[in-house]
Every structure is written in structure tokens, then in C-alpha cells.
Design an enzyme around this catalytic site. Structure first.
Site, PDB file in Angstrom:
ATOM      1  N   SER A  69       0.826  -1.194   0.000  1.00  0.00           N
ATOM      2  CA  SER A  69       0.000   0.000   0.000  1.00  0.00           C
ATOM      3  C   SER A  69       0.868   1.255   0.000  1.00  0.00           C
ATOM      4  CB  SER A  69      -0.952  -0.056   1.206  1.00  0.00           C
ATOM      5  OG  SER A  69      -1.969   0.906   1.130  1.00  0.00           O
ATOM      6  N   HIS A  80      -7.747  -5.823   1.194  1.00  0.00           N
ATOM      7  CA  HIS A  80      -6.475  -5.098   1.200  1.00  0.00           C
ATOM      8  C   HIS A  80      -5.383  -5.842   1.965  1.00  0.00           C
ATOM      9  CE1 HIS A  80      -4.110  -1.572   0.444  1.00  0.00           C
ATOM     10  NE2 HIS A  80      -3.923  -1.297   1.732  1.00  0.00           N
TER      11      HIS A  80
END
Length: 280
Positions: A109, A259
């Protein structure tokens, strides 16, 4: 009774103005160390982000996992400006302090943007690049990322983030895990640092973490892109953009995955990385 040591605290090393908490684990004396760069969720640390990966990969490789400035237990000066350049300088100083000339790097990320920054600015320091649910290219701020960066501490808010935003399978998130991450998010100074990094309006921070297209297209490193199809924080389109821009890139997409690829699919994710890094 002697209190149990906190596994998130490794060792401290001077990296310029920042004193970096880090984990230097595993063997792999003959190979290139693996640098793990964490994401930017509230209460995150290198250990919290990567512990399952470290357990699987440390027997085969030397693992370096630092807390970037403003996260985990890394110590920053009273006056400190958080920026991509400041984090990059910390990473380079960290590798210099350990006398590590080159690494394979995995960026998660926000950490993906920093992995790209290292490959772009110091290409000789990177052998291979793995980007997981990566920031680093232009995209419209998602509701999920806005919620992550806009977190206001409460156990309920942390539970909602972890179960409804980060994970595809909410059953993976126990009450104990929520409590641990909530408590980490309210350590002295933690929320102050976190809120200083990405204040509203937050699209500007997505843009600030994006690299120029020409710089990414110039990356010559062999690159593995990994993304959860159902990621609510960083859209799959970012990895598709990177696949288009990086010449020697490949993409693996996990279905039924949010995620947290490294947590929701630890074993296949680690196998994917090992195969990629071991290729001749």
C-alpha cells in the site's frame, strides 16, 4: 511477574534525525536481504503488518522490517515534516546503517509508493520489486482510504475499519486483534503523528504519493504486482496501471481478497514471493 516483551519492538538504529525501530531476522547470509515496507493504517507497525510473512520467510532469508517515521515505535524529533522524501531518506539511511548495499523490496500500500521511490531514486539499491495493493500512481481517493486516513480512535471505529474495509473475510478479525490495534493507535503520540500525515482533504496525499509516469516507466527492475480483487482501500486499477507502465512486470490477483493479501492469503502470497525472488 515479568511482563512479556512486546514483539513489535525490535531494536533501534540511528537513521539521520530518526531513530528507527526495526526487525532484522532470519539467515539467508548468501542472498540479498528482503526489505518489507508496511502500509499506513492506524496502529500499524512493521511487525503487525508483516508478522505472518516473517514467520514463513525468515527461515530462508534475512528479513529487514523497519517502522517508518510516524508509525510503530520509531522515534522522531518533536518537529518533523512527514513526506515521501523524508521517508525515502529514512529508508536509505537505514540500509546504510546496516551496511546493506542492495535489497529485494516488498511494499504494501503506502509502502508500495516508498518501494517505488527507492527503485526510482536509488535503482542500484534494489534487485527485485514486489508491490502489493500499492499506492504510487494517480487514482481517485476511495471511501475506504478516506476512512483509513481519517480514523478517529475508538475500539468500535477500529473494528469497523478492520472488518468492513481491510478484510474481505471479516471472520479473520477477532475482538482481540481489534483491541490490540486500537491500543496501538492510542499509544502516546501515535494519533498525533497519524493525524498529521494525511489531514483532509485527502486526495492531495494520494497525489503526493504518486510518482511521475515517466519515472515509473523507466524502472528496469523485475517487478511482481499483487492485489486483492475486492480491495476497498486501493483499487485494483492501480496495479493495472503499474502493469502497463513497468516493462518487466507481472500481476497476480487474488479473488475473495481485500487489502490484506499477506494476512488473508499468507501461504500462497509467500509462495508467490519466494518463487519470484528465486527465479534465475
Amino acid at each position: 511477574m515479568t511482563p512479556k516483551p512486546n514483539p513489535e519492538v525490535g531494536a533501534f538504529i540511528a537513521t539521520g534525525a530518526v531513530e528507527t525501530n526495526h526487525h532484522d531476522l532470519g539467515t539467508g547470509d548468501d542472498g540479498v536481504p528482503l526489505l518489507l515496507l508496511h502500509g499506513s493504517g492506524p496502529g500499524v507497525s512493521a511487525w503487525a503488518n508483516w508478522r505472518l510473512v516473517i514467520e514463513r520467510l525468515a527461515p530462508q532469508r534475512r528479513i529487514l522490517a523497519p517502522d517508518l517515521a510516524g508509525f510503530g515505535f520509531t522515534r522522531v524529533p518533536e518537529v518533523f515534516t512527514y513526506s515521501r522524501q523524508a521517508w525515502l531518506e529514512q529508508i536509505v539511511a537505514y540500509l546504510d546503517a546496516l551496511d546493506v548495499p542492495q535489497v529485494d523490496v516488498v511494499g504494501n500500500s503506502f509502502g508500495g509508493s516508498m518501494a517505488l521511490a527507492l527503485a526510482i531514486s536509488h535503482p542500484q539499491r534494489v534487485r527485485r520489486l514486489v508491490l502489493m495493493g500499492s499506492v504510487g500512481v494517480p487514482f481517485d481517493l476511495t471511501d475506504g482510504l478516506d476512512a483509513v486516513w481519517g480514523y478517529e480512535p475508538s475500539e468500535q471505529a477500529m473494528g469497523t475499519l478492520m472488518r468492513e474495509t481491510f478484510a474481505y473475510d471479516a471472520s479473520l478479525v477477532t475482538d482481540e486483534l481489534v483491541r490490540m490495534r486500537y491500543e496501538a493507535s492510542i499509544r502516546p503520540g501515535a494519533q498525533e503523528a497519524f493525524s498529521a500525515m494525511f489531514p483532509a482533504p485527502r486526495q492531495r496525499w494520494v497525489d503526493a504519493m504518486a510518482h511521475p509516469e515517466a519515472d515509473i516507466r523507466a524502472i528496469g527492475h523485475r517487478t511482481l504486482l499483487v492485489h486483492g480483487r475486492d480491495d476497498r482501500v486501493i483499487p485494483l486499477s492501480t496495479s493495472l496501471t503499474l502493469l502497463n507502465w513497468i516493462d518487466e512486470a507481472r500481476l497476480h490477483v487474488f479473488g475473495r481478497c481485500g487489502h490484506w493479501t499477506q494476512i488473508e492469503y499468507t501461504a500462497p502470497f509467500c509462495a508467490l514471493i519466494e518463487g519470484f525472488l528465486d527465479e534465475s
